[in-house]
Enzyme design. Structure first.
Site, mmCIF file in Angstrom:
data_model
loop_
_atom_site.group_PDB
_atom_site.id
_atom_site.type_symbol
_atom_site.label_atom_id
_atom_site.label_comp_id
_atom_site.label_asym_id
_atom_site.label_seq_id
_atom_site.Cartn_x
_atom_site.Cartn_y
_atom_site.Cartn_z
ATOM 1 N N LYS A 120 0.723 -1.250 -0.104
ATOM 2 C CA LYS A 120 0.102 -0.033 0.073
ATOM 3 C C LYS A 120 0.858 1.261 0.092
ATOM 4 C CE LYS A 120 -3.984 -2.294 0.452
ATOM 5 N NZ LYS A 120 -3.294 -3.704 0.865
ATOM 6 N N LYS A 169 -8.660 2.096 3.958
ATOM 7 C CA LYS A 169 -8.201 0.630 3.910
ATOM 8 C C LYS A 169 -7.193 0.475 4.900
ATOM 9 C CE LYS A 169 -6.098 1.476 -0.533
ATOM 10 N NZ LYS A 169 -5.942 0.994 -1.941
ATOM 11 N N ARG A 186 -5.487 -4.854 -13.017
ATOM 12 C CA ARG A 186 -4.216 -5.350 -12.607
ATOM 13 C C ARG A 186 -3.361 -5.474 -13.727
ATOM 14 N NH1 ARG A 186 -2.441 -8.820 -8.565
ATOM 15 N NH2 ARG A 186 -3.211 -7.166 -7.396
ATOM 16 N N ARG A 227 -10.879 -5.853 -12.878
ATOM 17 C CA ARG A 227 -11.562 -6.503 -11.871
ATOM 18 C C ARG A 227 -12.754 -5.673 -11.616
ATOM 19 N NH1 ARG A 227 -6.909 -7.195 -8.331
ATOM 20 N NH2 ARG A 227 -6.518 -5.231 -8.927
ATOM 21 N N ARG A 282 -15.532 -2.241 -4.385
ATOM 22 C CA ARG A 282 -14.292 -3.331 -4.397
ATOM 23 C C ARG A 282 -14.643 -4.034 -5.978
ATOM 24 N NH1 ARG A 282 -14.843 -6.344 0.914
ATOM 25 N NH2 ARG A 282 -16.721 -6.521 0.124
ATOM 26 N N ASP A 330 -1.720 -2.300 -9.267
ATOM 27 C CA ASP A 330 -3.279 -1.813 -9.409
ATOM 28 C C ASP A 330 -3.657 -0.477 -9.787
ATOM 29 O OD1 ASP A 330 -3.716 -4.345 -8.590
ATOM 30 O OD2 ASP A 330 -4.269 -4.054 -6.440
ATOM 31 N N GLU A 372 -1.918 0.664 -5.721
ATOM 32 C CA GLU A 372 -1.244 -0.406 -4.945
ATOM 33 C C GLU A 372 -0.119 -0.941 -5.975
ATOM 34 O OE1 GLU A 372 -3.231 -3.526 -3.083
ATOM 35 O OE2 GLU A 372 -4.984 -2.184 -2.007
ATOM 36 N N ASN A 376 1.706 -4.543 -5.831
ATOM 37 C CA ASN A 376 1.827 -5.857 -5.120
ATOM 38 C C ASN A 376 3.067 -6.885 -5.549
ATOM 39 O OD1 ASN A 376 -1.273 -6.226 -4.165
ATOM 40 N ND2 ASN A 376 -1.530 -5.173 -6.121
#
Length: 316
Positions: A128, A163, A213, A228, A236, A276, A284, A286
């Site tokens: 994050k 978050k 993604r 997504r 979300r 993301d 983000e 990842n």
């Protein structure tokens, strides 16, 4: 092509992995298809004896049947440096045990093991908070735990996403509007009454088009994202939260962000990275166990798992 490599995957309990969607399994299958021997390691079997880092490694034979996708062979205690490559693919939570694993894996690297993603890079890279290195690409973002600061941010943005810093799969993510009667309770809960730091970001309405993604492999930008898309009534897009995955070619804006990050992240030893992006804005980065390879291959034919194995071969 480097042939006959021994590649070990540090993964969650192998019997719990779901072959129809798991990127680690896709990489295992790709490795075997290219003539390499595949092994699985449970994080709980990592150990250091008199300085040497080893683990119980189980040889695997992979099959295309998603219900019976592997057969276990011999299990033996092996030094991690005996493998040509070790892929750390353990899912979060990034807790004290995860940190301990990165410490042990860092010692293995010092002993000659080739571990991807680099354990120090994983440990130093908050999925994050790491976006704060690239503020030119992010939505308006605040990381804080003080309720006054967070409430002022919500008032300023009028519509915000809150978050936890250590969550995954959409767990603990809240959309909070300035007039939300529950905003104080949400802030108190997420911060544990000011004892836990969280992230707040300005809400991006483009989430309706998908939380994209974008995968980087060995410093190369993969040409497709997996959007997504949230289900009705959700903010979300996470697949674990019921989102629908749709593979799409990268937009020019998404590619520009990905290209800017690809080289510096690869230089840190981050072989596989999942960016993301919502509306072209970075939310983000990842690095623990980025996914979505299977869905992209199923929908476009583009085989990112094989790209990963080719990148490993190039490191030999």
């Amino acid at each position: 092509m480097a042939t006959g490599m021994r590649i070990a995957f540090i993964v969650d309990p192998i019997e719990k992995l779901k072959a129809y969607k798991d990127s680690s399994i896709a990489m295992m299958r790709a490795a075997q298809a290219r003539g390499h021997a595949v092994y699985s390691i449970g994080r709980d079997s990592l150990s250091v004896r008199d300085g040497l880092v080893s683990a119980r490694a189980t040889a695997l034979a992979l099959h295309d049947d998603d219900h019976h996708w592997y057969v276990s062979g011999e299990t033996a205690q092996e030094a991690l440096r005996s493998f040509d490559a070790v892929l750390m693919r353990q899912d979060p939570p990034f807790d004290a045990e995860y940190v301990a694993a990165t410490w042990m894996l860092e010692r293995a690297v010092a002993q000659g093991a080739k571990v991807w993603n680099d354990p120090r890079a994983i440990r130093d890279h908050s999925e994050k908070l790491s976006i704060s290195e690239f503020p030119q690409f992010t939505p308006t973002t605040l990381v804080a735990r003080d309720a006054g600061d967070l409430n002022a941010f919500i008032d300023e943005q009028q519509d915000a996403i809150l978050k936890p810093l250590d969550g995954m799969g959409g767990i603990g993510i809240f959309r909070v509007r300035a007039d939300d009667p529950n905003r104080n309770a949400i802030v108190e809960t997420l911060t544990d009454n000011g004892r836990r730091t969280i992230m707040a970001q300005g809400y991006l309405p483009q989430i309706s088009e998908g939380d994209k993604r974008v995968l980087l492999v060995g410093g190369e930008v993969m040409p497709y994202s997996l959007a997504r898309i949230p289900k009705a009534g959700e903010t979300r897009g996470n697949l674990a939260a019921g989102g629908r995955g749709v593979a799409m070619p990268l937009t020019d804006e998404e590619r520009a962000v990905a290209e800017a990050l690809a080289t510096p992240l690869w230089a840190r030893g981050l072989l596989i990275v999942g960016l993301d992006l919502i509306g072209g804005r970075l939310t983000e980065i990842n690095v623990t166990s980025p996914t979505c390879m299977v869905e992209i291959r199923q929908q476009t034919g583009y085989d990112i798992a094989t790209k990963v194995i080719e990148a490993l071969e190039a490191t030999q």
